[in-house]
Design a protein around this motif. Structure first.
Motif, PDB file in Angstrom:
ATOM      1  N   SER A  10       0.364   5.668  -5.197  1.00 12.01           N
ATOM      2  CA  SER A  10       0.489   5.390  -6.632  1.00 12.01           C
ATOM      3  C   SER A  10       1.686   6.124  -7.230  1.00 12.01           C
ATOM      4  CB  SER A  10      -0.783   5.825  -7.367  1.00 12.01           C
ATOM      5  OG  SER A  10      -0.641   5.647  -8.768  1.00 12.01           O
ATOM      6  N   ASP A  11       2.279   5.512  -8.253  1.00 10.54           N
ATOM      7  CA  ASP A  11       3.363   6.185  -8.978  1.00 10.54           C
ATOM      8  C   ASP A  11       2.807   7.004 -10.144  1.00 10.54           C
ATOM      9  OD1 ASP A  11       2.606   4.063 -10.575  1.00 10.54           O
ATOM     10  OD2 ASP A  11       4.437   2.916 -10.207  1.00 10.54           O
ATOM     11  N   SER A  12       1.462   7.056 -10.248  1.00  6.01           N
ATOM     12  CA  SER A  12       0.811   7.925 -11.225  1.00  6.01           C
ATOM     13  C   SER A  12      -0.230   8.760 -10.477  1.00  6.01           C
ATOM     14  CB  SER A  12       0.179   7.100 -12.341  1.00  6.01           C
ATOM     15  OG  SER A  12      -0.360   7.938 -13.356  1.00  6.01           O
ATOM     16  N   GLY A  14      -3.237   7.871  -9.388  1.00  5.52           N
ATOM     17  CA  GLY A  14      -3.870   7.128  -8.307  1.00  5.52           C
ATOM     18  C   GLY A  14      -5.359   6.916  -8.481  1.00  5.52           C
ATOM     19  N   ALA A  17      -6.407   3.087  -8.311  1.00  2.33           N
ATOM     20  CA  ALA A  17      -6.403   2.576  -6.939  1.00  2.33           C
ATOM     21  C   ALA A  17      -7.575   3.127  -6.141  1.00  2.33           C
ATOM     22  CB  ALA A  17      -5.080   2.944  -6.262  1.00  2.33           C
ATOM     23  N   ARG A  37      -5.112  10.013  -0.646  1.00  2.00           N
ATOM     24  CA  ARG A  37      -4.367   9.632  -1.848  1.00  2.00           C
ATOM     25  C   ARG A  37      -2.988  10.286  -1.872  1.00  2.00           C
ATOM     26  NH1 ARG A  37      -6.168  10.948  -8.031  1.00  2.00           N
ATOM     27  NH2 ARG A  37      -8.253  10.526  -7.199  1.00  2.00           N
ATOM     28  N   PRO A  39      -0.273  10.578  -4.648  1.00  9.09           N
ATOM     29  CA  PRO A  39       0.059  10.279  -6.052  1.00  9.09           C
ATOM     30  C   PRO A  39       1.525  10.575  -6.382  1.00  9.09           C
ATOM     31  CG  PRO A  39      -0.939  12.438  -5.902  1.00  9.09           C
ATOM     32  CD  PRO A  39      -0.868  11.911  -4.491  1.00  9.09           C
ATOM     33  N   PHE A  63      -2.183   0.112  -2.936  1.00 10.90           N
ATOM     34  CA  PHE A  63      -1.234   0.785  -3.821  1.00 10.90           C
ATOM     35  C   PHE A  63      -1.218   0.225  -5.236  1.00 10.90           C
ATOM     36  CE2 PHE A  63       1.083  -2.751  -1.976  1.00 10.90           C
ATOM     37  CZ  PHE A  63       1.905  -3.214  -2.994  1.00 10.90           C
ATOM     38  N   THR A  64      -0.818   1.092  -6.156  1.00 12.87           N
ATOM     39  CA  THR A  64      -0.509   0.708  -7.533  1.00 12.87           C
ATOM     40  C   THR A  64       0.883   1.248  -7.846  1.00 12.87           C
ATOM     41  OG1 THR A  64      -1.673   2.683  -8.307  1.00 12.87           O
ATOM     42  CG2 THR A  64      -2.879   0.616  -8.413  1.00 12.87           C
ATOM     43  N   ARG A  71       7.724  -1.263  -5.542  1.00  5.23           N
ATOM     44  CA  ARG A  71       6.683  -2.179  -5.061  1.00  5.23           C
ATOM     45  C   ARG A  71       7.228  -3.121  -3.986  1.00  5.23           C
ATOM     46  NH1 ARG A  71       4.774  -6.998  -8.979  1.00  5.23           N
ATOM     47  NH2 ARG A  71       3.479  -8.198  -7.508  1.00  5.23           N
ATOM     48  N   PRO A 108       5.167   3.907 -15.160  1.00  7.96           N
ATOM     49  CA  PRO A 108       3.978   4.503 -14.531  1.00  7.96           C
ATOM     50  C   PRO A 108       3.188   5.381 -15.504  1.00  7.96           C
ATOM     51  CG  PRO A 108       5.928   4.804 -13.151  1.00  7.96           C
ATOM     52  CD  PRO A 108       6.409   4.324 -14.491  1.00  7.96           C
TER      53      PRO A 108
END
Length: 269
Positions: A10-12, A14, A17, A37, A39, A63-64, A71, A108
């Motif tokens: 994740s770009d945050s 997480g 997700a 995870r 993050p 993933f997010t 992405r 994000p």
């Protein structure tokens, strides 16, 4: 028992997700899944490294990532390396953009920012309730804004309205027989706002209030001379504080609240 690994990228933080993956795992009757995870992914190198590790461990990646370049890179490199991946948020963002013609921010962490905003609002609302009607003078010191006025000048609804703008508001009733709390004269006068109203308008409001309560509208509370006495005392208090005074005689609560918020915010600049 075979160990199945899912990498959550994740770009945050997480959280979104991870919750989604856990919801999916719950359908597999306690199968042994290991979640890892990753993050705050902000660069392509990290994505490349995660895909390499996932390939070695025969894992899949959920993933997010909202930034298109990140992405797309993850999807492409995963395809090249034969790593199964699942894009949790991307297809939905694409669909919304396509169907509604709106452009995503591709920024994000916005969900967390919304959550923070929500909790700040709740905190401000709870503050307004706690320090309503001069219940605790300590609130005067802690508040962003302090409202000062005689009874029925909309102090409480104003406090609540401003709280929804994430401002912590305390309000203090002004009564001739009661000395205002000393804290009122110690705080920065720029955060204090006096609520002024015409005697005639206040007289009408108080009469209606008494009627609504089933009481005699001839009571001292709605006596015009008594009201003038209260307003004279109010003038002496706000003059001593040296604060801004707003005439609320013909203003709706929303109008007064927006005026106060604008003045307050302009003083922060």
């Amino acid at each position: 028992m075979e160990k199945r690994t899912v990498y959550i990228v994740s770009d945050s933080v997480g959280e979104t997700a991870e919750l989604t993956v856990k919801a999916a795992i719950s359908q597999f009757n306690g199968a042994n899944f290991h979640l890892k995870r990753i993050p705050y992914v902000e660069d392509i190198a990290t994505i490349t490294e995660v895909i390499s590790i996932a390939k070695l461990n025969k894992a899949l990646v959920a993933f997010t990532l909202v930034v298109p370049e990140m992405r797309n890179h993850l999807i492409e490199i995963a395809k090249n390396e034969g790593v199964p991946v699942y894009d949790i948020i991307g297809p939905l963002v694409d669909l919304m953009e396509q169907e509604y013609g709106v452009t995503p921010k591709y920024q994000p962490g916005l969900v967390r920012k919304l959550d923070d905003d929500y909790f700040k609002k709740i905190e401000a609302v709870e503050f307004a309730v706690k320090y309503d009607d001069g219940r605790d003078p300590r609130g005067i010191i802690k508040a962003d804004i302090v409202l000062v006025g005689v009874s029925r000048t909309s102090k409480t609804p104003l406090s609540q309205y401003l709280a929804h703008k994430r401002l912590k508001v305390a309000n203090v009733p002004i009564v001739p027989e009661v000395d205002p709390p000393e804290e009122l004269y110690k705080v920065n006068p720029q955060k204090c706002f006096g609520l002024k109203i015409s005697p005639e308008k206040l007289n009408d409001i108080r009469k209606e209030r008494l009627k609504a309560l089933g009481l005699n509208d001839k009571a001292a509370y709605a006596n015009l001379e008594r009201i003038k006495e209260e307003l004279t005392f109010f003038d002496s208090v706000v003059n001593k504080i040296g604060c801004e005074v707003i005439d609320v005689t013909n203003k709706a609560v929303e109008e007064t609240a927006n005026l106060i918020a604008n003045i307050y915010n302009s003083r922060l600049k």
